[in-house]
Design an enzyme around this catalytic site. Structure first.
Site, PDB file in Angstrom:
ATOM      1  N   CYS A  25       8.386  -3.461  -8.218  1.00  0.00           N
ATOM      2  CA  CYS A  25       9.046  -2.963  -6.929  1.00  0.00           C
ATOM      3  C   CYS A  25       8.274  -4.037  -6.003  1.00  0.00           C
ATOM      4  CB  CYS A  25       8.491  -1.453  -6.590  1.00  0.00           C
ATOM      5  SG  CYS A  25       9.328  -0.772  -5.341  1.00  0.00           S
ATOM      6  N   CYS A  36      12.720  -0.125 -13.720  1.00  0.00           N
ATOM      7  CA  CYS A  36      11.631   0.817 -13.267  1.00  0.00           C
ATOM      8  C   CYS A  36      11.592   2.203 -13.660  1.00  0.00           C
ATOM      9  CB  CYS A  36      12.003   0.934 -11.714  1.00  0.00           C
ATOM     10  SG  CYS A  36      10.830   1.747 -10.875  1.00  0.00           S
ATOM     11  N   GLU A  83     -11.544  -7.441  -6.766  1.00  0.00           N
ATOM     12  CA  GLU A  83     -10.877  -6.790  -5.990  1.00  0.00           C
ATOM     13  C   GLU A  83     -10.828  -7.726  -4.559  1.00  0.00           C
ATOM     14  OE1 GLU A  83      -8.614  -4.467  -5.956  1.00  0.00           O
ATOM     15  OE2 GLU A  83      -9.162  -3.518  -7.840  1.00  0.00           O
ATOM     16  N   CYS A 114      14.834  -2.897 -10.264  1.00  0.00           N
ATOM     17  CA  CYS A 114      14.964  -1.379 -10.364  1.00  0.00           C
ATOM     18  C   CYS A 114      15.549  -0.959 -11.658  1.00  0.00           C
ATOM     19  CB  CYS A 114      16.038  -0.649  -9.198  1.00  0.00           C
ATOM     20  SG  CYS A 114      15.634  -1.086  -7.749  1.00  0.00           S
TER      21      CYS A 114
END
Ligand code: SF4
Length: 303
Positions: A193, A203, A37, A200
């Protein structure tokens, strides 16, 4: 939109489409997730992968890193960029050893109290390492939620408390399902996205996306330009650090003077590295990576 519909659709898509990444392997451990992370915050996955593997091969536990010097952490960081993250990970490893017996804590408030661990990283570790229910909001998640739920094109530059609330409302109640949904939201923002060209048609929430339904009106005002690197102090700092990383001992100032011709900018970059704790004076007119030797008096940086 039903919150549960949204999370279910994205989670199902994630289970079929998630990239195969080493920090997602079941049982990988909280330390590995924390390292990933921190590395991923400002560096693309493809550059993080080899650095992550090398880092964990050398320091598989917080105790292993804490027993080494900050200078070695900076050396291992190599050219990942934003090298203060190496110092933060080292400081964090020391704190984990001192406060938690070498185990990455699982309580959010303990994670937040670790040096260099902020709102995002603490929640990411709690969710992905310990399966807890927390809103994990990075730039990608903020953008997905902003578009799909609020119908706005982008969420602005910084994570706000409202982003945490909006994302938490989308999470399933059950902690493991919520942690899976958090990973799924991040992945959707990273690969579908995206900021510049959302796909899209591919998606999983296209049919319920508020921004899609509104006609995807582009944001008003100027678009953000990518940050310049060439000629900046960041570039000069990188060049100075590269010389210091390669050296096995103190580096004379004359050697550092060779990396950049602009005296003012070079001195400013060197002073910045010292101020940030990445570099320290090593006696006389020489410098070294932090913690790479016994303390010495500081020379004047503008000499
Ligand atoms: S439909 Fe398009 S804008 Fe909406 S969440 Fe999916 S990729 Fe993003």
């Amino acid at each position: 939109m039903s919150e549960h519909t949204f999370a279910t659709l994205v989670s199902r898509w994630y289970e079929r489409n998630a990239r195969d990444l080493p920090w997602r392997v079941p049982g990988v451990g909280a330390w590995a997730i924390l390292v990933s992370e921190v590395m991923l915050q400002q560096t693309p996955v493809v550059r993080v992968l080899p650095a992550y593997e090398a880092w964990l091969a050398r320091w598989p536990t917080p105790a292993a890193l804490a027993a080494d010097t900050p200078a070695e952490a900076i050396r291992m960081w190599g050219r990942l960029g934003y090298p203060r993250r190496a110092m933060r990970l080292h400081d964090c490893a020391v704190a984990i050893v001192e406060r938690h017996g070498g185990e990455v804590p699982d309580r959010l408030e303990q994670l937040l109290a670790l040096p260099g661990v902020g709102t995002y990283t603490a929640r990411a570790v709690a969710a992905f390492a310990y399966g807890q229910r927390h809103p994990v909001v990075d730039t990608n998640v903020r953008r997905v939620v902003c578009r799909a739920v609020a119908g706005e094109p982008d969420a602005g530059p910084a994570t706000r408390p409202a982003d945490l609330v909006a994302t938490e409302e989308l999470l399933p109640v059950e902690p493991a399902a919520a942690a899976l949904a958090s990973a799924a939201f991040m992945e959707l923002g990273a690969v579908v996205c995206t900021a510049r060209s959302p796909r899209c048609a591919a998606c999983p929430v296209e049919s319920i996306c508020a921004w899609r339904a509104s006609g995807q009106v582009a944001p008003a005002g100027p678009t953000r330009r990518p940050q310049r690197y060439a000629g900046t102090d960041r570039q000069v700092r990188g060049l100075l650090l590269a010389v210091l990383r390669e050296a096995s001992g103190p580096v004379p100032r004359q050697r550092l003077d060779q990396v950049w011709t602009d005296d003012v900018q070079r001195s400013r970059a060197l002073a910045g590295l010292v101020t940030d704790g990445l570099v320290e004076p090593a006696g006389g007119e020489s410098f070294r990576l932090a913690g790479d030797g016994p303390p010495t008096p500081a020379p004047a940086l503008d000499a």
